[in-house]
Design an enzyme around this catalytic site. Structure first.
Site, PDB file in Angstrom:
ATOM      1  CG  HIS A  37      -1.836  -1.092   1.397  1.00 25.17           C
ATOM      2  ND1 HIS A  37      -1.708  -2.049   2.377  1.00 25.17           N
ATOM      3  CD2 HIS A  37      -2.955  -1.417   0.714  1.00 25.17           C
ATOM      4  CE1 HIS A  37      -2.704  -2.917   2.278  1.00 25.17           C
ATOM      5  NE2 HIS A  37      -3.476  -2.563   1.280  1.00 25.17           N
ATOM      6  CD  GLN A 153      -8.968  -4.352  -6.746  1.00 25.95           C
ATOM      7  OE1 GLN A 153      -9.778  -4.908  -6.020  1.00 25.95           O
ATOM      8  NE2 GLN A 153      -7.872  -3.777  -6.274  1.00 25.95           N
ATOM      9  CG  LEU A 184       4.629  -7.147   1.072  1.00 25.25           C
ATOM     10  CD1 LEU A 184       4.935  -5.716   1.497  1.00 25.25           C
ATOM     11  CD2 LEU A 184       5.062  -8.101   2.164  1.00 25.25           C
ATOM     12  CB  SER A 185      -1.644 -10.235   0.794  1.00 27.49           C
ATOM     13  OG  SER A 185      -2.999 -10.381   1.165  1.00 27.49           O
ATOM     14  CB  SER A 186      -4.438  -6.965   4.280  1.00 25.90           C
ATOM     15  OG  SER A 186      -4.071  -5.740   3.697  1.00 25.90           O
TER      16      SER A 186
HETATM   17  P1  AMP Z   1      -6.437  -3.846  -0.428  1.00 22.37           P
HETATM   18  O1  AMP Z   1      -6.288  -3.037   0.811  1.00 22.37           O
HETATM   19  O2  AMP Z   1      -5.972  -5.263  -0.285  1.00 22.37           O
HETATM   20  O3  AMP Z   1      -7.809  -3.728  -1.054  1.00 22.37           O
HETATM   21  O4  AMP Z   1      -5.434  -3.237  -1.477  1.00 22.37           O
HETATM   22  C1  AMP Z   1      -5.443  -1.861  -1.775  1.00 22.37           C
HETATM   23  C2  AMP Z   1      -4.531  -1.608  -2.922  1.00 22.37           C
HETATM   24  O5  AMP Z   1      -3.211  -2.047  -2.588  1.00 22.37           O
HETATM   25  C3  AMP Z   1      -4.929  -2.369  -4.194  1.00 22.37           C
HETATM   26  O6  AMP Z   1      -4.739  -1.524  -5.311  1.00 22.37           O
HETATM   27  C4  AMP Z   1      -3.967  -3.520  -4.201  1.00 22.37           C
HETATM   28  O7  AMP Z   1      -3.717  -4.027  -5.503  1.00 22.37           O
HETATM   29  C5  AMP Z   1      -2.734  -2.857  -3.628  1.00 22.37           C
HETATM   30  N1  AMP Z   1      -1.807  -3.870  -3.105  1.00 22.37           N
HETATM   31  C6  AMP Z   1      -2.078  -4.884  -2.246  1.00 22.37           C
HETATM   32  N2  AMP Z   1      -0.993  -5.646  -2.049  1.00 22.37           N
HETATM   33  C7  AMP Z   1       0.002  -5.101  -2.810  1.00 22.37           C
HETATM   34  C8  AMP Z   1       1.369  -5.426  -3.050  1.00 22.37           C
HETATM   35  N3  AMP Z   1       1.959  -6.466  -2.465  1.00 22.37           N
HETATM   36  N4  AMP Z   1       2.075  -4.638  -3.890  1.00 22.37           N
HETATM   37  C9  AMP Z   1       1.492  -3.566  -4.499  1.00 22.37           C
HETATM   38  N5  AMP Z   1       0.214  -3.207  -4.312  1.00 22.37           N
HETATM   39  C10 AMP Z   1      -0.516  -3.964  -3.486  1.00 22.37           C
END
Ligand code: AMP
Length: 278
Positions: A37, A153, A184-186
């Protein structure tokens, strides 16, 4: 950084910037912020005069109540993480600000939402498209920043912005990864230590598959081998693993550039997605 929770307060802030001739960038998120993010925030800061980060866990894009309930909510630490970036506004609308009583409209991007995550998460992309459209209008932004990690998306958002004449540039940013390649992911915080150690097998399999396809190996064979490698790495299910064109996300049986290999797989009860460009 100002924390704003209502559409009226947001409108007052953006109207003042507009009057001063300043450009606005928006980074939509569901919070539980990580370096992925923050890379979008950095890109927004380098492009726009003013930056709004939005934090909204959008109930309409969850097709699974347990996933919605388990989604991490860390508002205070999210605000702290944004501190060094000099973001102008953190917009945290309540669900009833986004979806007041009687809310009846859905934005649906036909075609692109078929297959991949769309096939396994019914209604998910309608929820995403609807909330993103509202956030674009509410923030009055000139540019919006999305991660390539959620590639389907990203293409859906690009399409809705174009089709609805939203006058906003949608900018895709590269996936941020741990040193071992794991995206990385939440949702990663939900992985146990064994699953976390096994998790990089997903991207390793994508890298190996992309190299083989680029070397001319038959796509179907490569995808079969990559599925087996992901399961052998400790994943319990490969939901999909497909080669698609970047524009239009058409299924491909032979390589054509630009194309992506896209995957969703389960490990330790957590669904993870990733992709790689060919
Ligand atoms: P989210 O909070 O998961 O809905 O993600 C919000 C934004 O962050 C979206 O545009 C995702 O594609 C982006 N995002 C999530 N993980 C990553 C990552 N590892 N690298 C780059 N962007 C990310």
């Amino acid at each position: 950084m100002k924390i704003i929770r209502t559409r009226a307060d947001l409108r007052a802030a953006t109207a003042a910037w507009r009057q001063a001739g300043e450009s606005i960038g928006v980074v939509p998120t569901m919070g539980a912020l990580h370096e992925g993010h923050l890379s979008l925030v950095t890109a927004a800061k380098s492009t726009a005069d003013r930056v709004i980060v939005t934090l909204f866990v959008n109930p309409r894009q969850f097709n699974n109540a347990a996933d919605l309930a388990a989604y991490p909510r860390t508002e205070t630490s999210d605000a702290e993480k944004l501190g060094p970036f000099a973001v102008d506004v953190l917009y945290i609308p309540d669900p009833d600000q986004m979806y007041p009583k009687g809310f009846a409209t859905t934005v649906s991007v036909g075609g692109l939402d078929q297959g991949l995550c769309g096939a396994h998460r019914p209604g998910h992309f309608d929820g995403v498209a609807t909330v993103v459209t509202k956030l674009f209008i509410q923030t009055d932004a000139d540019a919006a920043f999305f991660g390539e990690k959620d590639f389907q998306q990203l293409q859906i958002v690009r399409t809705l912005a174009r089709d609805l004449d939203l006058h906003i540039r949608v900018i895709g940013c590269p996936t941020v990864r741990e040193a071992d390649g794991f995206a990385l992911s939440s949702r990663n915080v939900r992985l146990g230590s064994k699953a976390r150690a096994d998790a990089p097998g997903l991207y390793r399999a994508l890298q190996a598959a992309a190299a083989r396809i680029n070397a001319g190996d038959p796509v179907a064979d490569v995808i079969g081998a990559a599925r087996a490698a992901i399961l052998a790495a400790g994943y319990t299910e490969v939901e999909y693993l497909e080669l698609r064109s970047e524009d239009g996300l058409e299924p491909l049986t032979a390589p054509r550039t630009p194309a992506r290999l896209l995957v969703a797989a389960w490990i330790d009860g957590v669904r993870l997605i990733d992709n790689i460009r060919l």
